[in-house]
Write an enzyme that holds these catalytic residues in place. Structure first.
Site, PDB file in Angstrom:
ATOM      1  N   GLY A  30       0.840  -1.206   0.000  1.00 58.01           N
ATOM      2  CA  GLY A  30       0.000   0.000   0.000  1.00 58.01           C
ATOM      3  C   GLY A  30       0.868   1.247   0.000  1.00 58.01           C
ATOM      4  O   GLY A  30       1.841   1.320   0.734  1.00 58.01           O
ATOM      5  N   GLU A  35       5.851  -5.217   5.684  1.00 58.11           N
ATOM      6  CA  GLU A  35       6.295  -6.572   5.988  1.00 58.11           C
ATOM      7  C   GLU A  35       6.296  -7.462   4.744  1.00 58.11           C
ATOM      8  O   GLU A  35       7.206  -8.274   4.564  1.00 58.11           O
ATOM      9  CB  GLU A  35       5.393  -7.141   7.092  1.00 58.11           C
ATOM     10  CG  GLU A  35       5.834  -8.459   7.644  1.00 58.11           C
ATOM     11  CD  GLU A  35       5.093  -9.617   7.014  1.00 58.11           C
ATOM     12  OE1 GLU A  35       3.869  -9.534   6.884  1.00 58.11           O
ATOM     13  OE2 GLU A  35       5.767 -10.602   6.633  1.00 58.11           O
ATOM     14  N   ILE A  90       1.485   2.808   6.799  1.00 57.49           N
ATOM     15  CA  ILE A  90       0.657   3.622   7.696  1.00 57.49           C
ATOM     16  C   ILE A  90       0.196   2.789   8.898  1.00 57.49           C
ATOM     17  O   ILE A  90      -0.267   3.324   9.881  1.00 57.49           O
ATOM     18  CB  ILE A  90      -0.572   4.235   6.978  1.00 57.49           C
ATOM     19  CG1 ILE A  90      -1.546   3.153   6.508  1.00 57.49           C
ATOM     20  CG2 ILE A  90      -0.157   5.145   5.844  1.00 57.49           C
ATOM     21  CD1 ILE A  90      -2.943   3.679   6.205  1.00 57.49           C
ATOM     22  N   ASP A  91       0.333   1.458   8.795  1.00 51.81           N
ATOM     23  CA  ASP A  91      -0.112   0.586   9.892  1.00 51.81           C
ATOM     24  C   ASP A  91       0.879   0.593  11.064  1.00 51.81           C
ATOM     25  O   ASP A  91       0.527   0.194  12.163  1.00 51.81           O
ATOM     26  CB  ASP A  91      -0.280  -0.862   9.407  1.00 51.81           C
ATOM     27  CG  ASP A  91      -1.255  -0.975   8.246  1.00 51.81           C
ATOM     28  OD1 ASP A  91      -2.053  -0.038   8.048  1.00 51.81           O
ATOM     29  OD2 ASP A  91      -1.207  -2.000   7.532  1.00 51.81           O
ATOM     30  N   GLY A 103      -5.308  -0.003   9.339  1.00 48.41           N
ATOM     31  CA  GLY A 103      -4.276  -0.515  10.247  1.00 48.41           C
ATOM     32  C   GLY A 103      -4.153  -2.019  10.226  1.00 48.41           C
ATOM     33  O   GLY A 103      -3.344  -2.601  10.936  1.00 48.41           O
ATOM     34  N   GLU A 122     -10.182  -1.118  11.667  1.00 41.29           N
ATOM     35  CA  GLU A 122     -10.852  -2.002  10.700  1.00 41.29           C
ATOM     36  C   GLU A 122     -10.699  -3.489  11.037  1.00 41.29           C
ATOM     37  O   GLU A 122     -11.516  -4.308  10.629  1.00 41.29           O
ATOM     38  CB  GLU A 122     -10.313  -1.749   9.296  1.00 41.29           C
ATOM     39  CG  GLU A 122      -8.812  -2.041   9.162  1.00 41.29           C
ATOM     40  CD  GLU A 122      -8.259  -1.835   7.769  1.00 41.29           C
ATOM     41  OE1 GLU A 122      -9.009  -1.462   6.854  1.00 41.29           O
ATOM     42  OE2 GLU A 122      -7.042  -2.051   7.596  1.00 41.29           O
ATOM     43  N   HIS A 149      -9.096   4.905   2.065  1.00 44.03           N
ATOM     44  CA  HIS A 149      -7.845   5.306   1.413  1.00 44.03           C
ATOM     45  C   HIS A 149      -7.535   6.803   1.528  1.00 44.03           C
ATOM     46  O   HIS A 149      -6.437   7.223   1.135  1.00 44.03           O
ATOM     47  CB  HIS A 149      -7.853   4.859  -0.053  1.00 44.03           C
ATOM     48  CG  HIS A 149      -7.787   3.361  -0.159  1.00 44.03           C
ATOM     49  ND1 HIS A 149      -8.906   2.584  -0.022  1.00 44.03           N
ATOM     50  CD2 HIS A 149      -6.732   2.520  -0.316  1.00 44.03           C
ATOM     51  CE1 HIS A 149      -8.547   1.308  -0.102  1.00 44.03           C
ATOM     52  NE2 HIS A 149      -7.249   1.235  -0.285  1.00 44.03           N
ATOM     53  N   LEU A 150      -8.460   7.574   2.099  1.00 37.92           N
ATOM     54  CA  LEU A 150      -8.123   8.981   2.384  1.00 37.92           C
ATOM     55  C   LEU A 150      -6.906   9.028   3.308  1.00 37.92           C
ATOM     56  O   LEU A 150      -6.113   9.968   3.272  1.00 37.92           O
ATOM     57  CB  LEU A 150      -9.291   9.675   3.094  1.00 37.92           C
ATOM     58  CG  LEU A 150     -10.516   9.969   2.239  1.00 37.92           C
ATOM     59  CD1 LEU A 150     -11.665  10.431   3.121  1.00 37.92           C
ATOM     60  CD2 LEU A 150     -10.182  11.031   1.197  1.00 37.92           C
ATOM     61  N   ARG A 207      -4.322   7.277   3.172  1.00 36.88           N
ATOM     62  CA  ARG A 207      -3.043   6.955   2.525  1.00 36.88           C
ATOM     63  C   ARG A 207      -2.545   8.060   1.593  1.00 36.88           C
ATOM     64  O   ARG A 207      -1.412   7.980   1.091  1.00 36.88           O
ATOM     65  CB  ARG A 207      -3.183   5.648   1.740  1.00 36.88           C
ATOM     66  CG  ARG A 207      -3.337   4.417   2.606  1.00 36.88           C
ATOM     67  CD  ARG A 207      -2.406   3.304   2.181  1.00 36.88           C
ATOM     68  NE  ARG A 207      -2.587   2.930   0.816  1.00 36.88           N
ATOM     69  CZ  ARG A 207      -3.191   1.820   0.391  1.00 36.88           C
ATOM     70  NH1 ARG A 207      -3.682   0.969   1.275  1.00 36.88           N
ATOM     71  NH2 ARG A 207      -3.290   1.552  -0.871  1.00 36.88           N
TER      72      ARG A 207
HETATM   73  O1  F6P Z   1      -1.275  -1.846   4.849  1.00 38.13           O
HETATM   74  C1  F6P Z   1      -1.784  -0.600   4.554  1.00 38.13           C
HETATM   75  C2  F6P Z   1      -3.273  -0.678   4.329  1.00 38.13           C
HETATM   76  O2  F6P Z   1      -3.730   0.629   4.062  1.00 38.13           O
HETATM   77  C3  F6P Z   1      -4.067  -1.321   5.464  1.00 38.13           C
HETATM   78  O3  F6P Z   1      -4.259  -0.455   6.547  1.00 38.13           O
HETATM   79  C4  F6P Z   1      -5.330  -1.702   4.734  1.00 38.13           C
HETATM   80  O4  F6P Z   1      -6.028  -2.753   5.369  1.00 38.13           O
HETATM   81  C5  F6P Z   1      -4.812  -2.131   3.400  1.00 38.13           C
HETATM   82  O5  F6P Z   1      -3.566  -1.476   3.219  1.00 38.13           O
HETATM   83  C6  F6P Z   1      -5.717  -1.815   2.246  1.00 38.13           C
HETATM   84  O6  F6P Z   1      -5.154  -2.322   1.103  1.00 38.13           O
HETATM   85  P1  F6P Z   1      -5.637  -1.997  -0.366  1.00 38.13           P
HETATM   86  O7  F6P Z   1      -5.170  -0.618  -0.738  1.00 38.13           O
HETATM   87  O8  F6P Z   1      -4.964  -3.047  -1.196  1.00 38.13           O
HETATM   88  O9  F6P Z   1      -7.122  -2.092  -0.366  1.00 38.13           O
END
Ligand code: F6P
Length: 346
Positions: free
Chosen positions: A13, A105, A128-129, A172, A224, A275-276, A278
């Site tokens: 992500g 990870e 961001i987690d 997260g 979440e 996604h706001l 991120r």
């Molecule tokens: O690992 C970062 C993260 O934003 C998590 O918090 C979230 O569960 C996941 O990625 C969402 O992933 P994607 O953008 O693939 O939907």
């Protein structure tokens, strides 16, 4: 001068801070007269040898930009030995001396596996987690917490005006860092994280107490990854897993909002921040950290180091054996969560 040809990729992500890290790499590489090869869309780009040159010009205007100019993906080459071989061949064909992988990870886990297969790898931690082991901090978290904090403050305004409860669902994955820190900083009235079994009676009593004392609104922050009793969204989303086996989360906030409304008779709304969290311009902290991590990664390549990721320990950047983070996540200590209740369960 010992010039190198260094590959760079961003995987998993995206998050604010990736572009500053890329800038840090390229600017430091100029000192050594290295060549930097950007690999597009994470490990997918190494499988396909999809690359772009990274020059001073490419990074001149990216410091304040969210996302990543290289693109990202959740590709796992280790799902197929054929893809592993393609990556190894392309690494050689591109004539790389080392590869800097910027990721969480999953991405760093892949870098660790390639390192064991003899490819020189250096990792930069981002997510961001903030759930990576062996490091105090991860690039991107600071900016994301600010987004969560801001959202909760805004939700407090509207919840108060309408005497409602608003539930904010926060990313997260299976770690509660973002929900806990964002909730605390934004003044949430209650916070639920995956590391601690939800106590809905405590939550309801707390909201009742708030309303009885004239505080006729509440903002509840929920991560979440919280498992509510009887809530089966993971089952409902069977098959929706990524290449690393992670279930796509989302929806628990709505379920909690309905439960609150049903049990307390108070009008309740749910907001998924999604996604706001991120996007957006990196914070000062993530800008400076990104630059420093990028520089350090290039320096480690020149010191002949391989198989390390750069951990943030206090204000120090420390190279740590990359295999130590494979398959691990760092979670919030339930005791810490309990101690933080001083600030949201009054
Ligand atoms: O690992 C970062 C993260 O934003 C998590 O918090 C979230 O569960 C996941 O990625 C969402 O992933 P994607 O953008 O693939 O939907």
């Amino acid at each position: 001068m010992d010039k190198k040809r260094i590959g760079v990729l961003t995987g998993g992500g995206d998050c604010p801070g990736l572009n500053p890290a890329i800038r840090g790499i390229v600017l430091r590489a100029l000192d050594y007269e290295d060549e930097i090869i950007g690999i597009k869309y994470g490990w997918a780009g190494l499988i396909k040898a999809d690359t772009m040159p990274l020059t001073l010009q490419s990074v001149e205007d990216i410091l304040d930009k969210g996302g990543t100019i290289l693109g990202s993906s959740r590709t796992n080459p280790f799902k197929k030995e054929e893809d592993v071989q393609k990556c190894i061949e392309n690494f050689k064909r591109l004539n790389l001396d080392a590869l800097i992988a910027i990721g969480g990870e999953d991405t760093l886990g892949v870098a660790s596996k390639f390192s064991k297969r003899g490819l020189p790898m250096i990792g930069i931690p981002k997510t961001i987690d903030k759930d990576l082991e062996e490091t105090d901090y991860c690039l991107g978290f600071d900016t994301a917490v600010e987004v969560v904090m801001d959202a909760i403050q805004r939700l407090r305004d509207t919840a108060k005006s309408h005497a409602r409860v608003v539930v904010a669902e926060i990313m997260g994955r299976h770690a509660g860092w973002l929900a806990l820190y964002g909730g605390l900083a934004g003044g949430a009235d209650y916070i639920l994280i995956p590391e601690v079994e939800p106590n809905l009676e405590e939550l309801y009593n707390h909201i009742r107490k708030l309303y009885n004392r004239g505080h006729t609104w509440a903002v509840v922050a929920i991560a979440e990854g919280v498992q509510l009793p009887g809530f089966t969204y993971q089952k409902g989303q069977e098959g929706m897993v990524d290449a690393f086996g992670h279930v796509r989360l989302g929806g628990v906030g709505q379920v909690l909002a309905e439960e609150i409304e049903k049990n307390l008779g108070i009008e309740t709304r749910a907001v998924i921040l999604s996604h706001l969290q991120r996007g957006g311009s990196p914070s000062i902290y993530d800008r400076i950290l990104g630059l420093r991590l990028g520089k350090e990664a290039v320096d480690l390549v020149h010191q002949g180091k391989s198989g390390y990721f750069i951990a943030i320990k206090g204000n120090e950047l420390v190279p740590v054996d990359i295999t130590l983070i494979e398959g691990k996540t760092k979670n919030v200590d339930p005791k810490f969560y309990e101690s933080m209740k001083t600030f949201f369960n009054k």
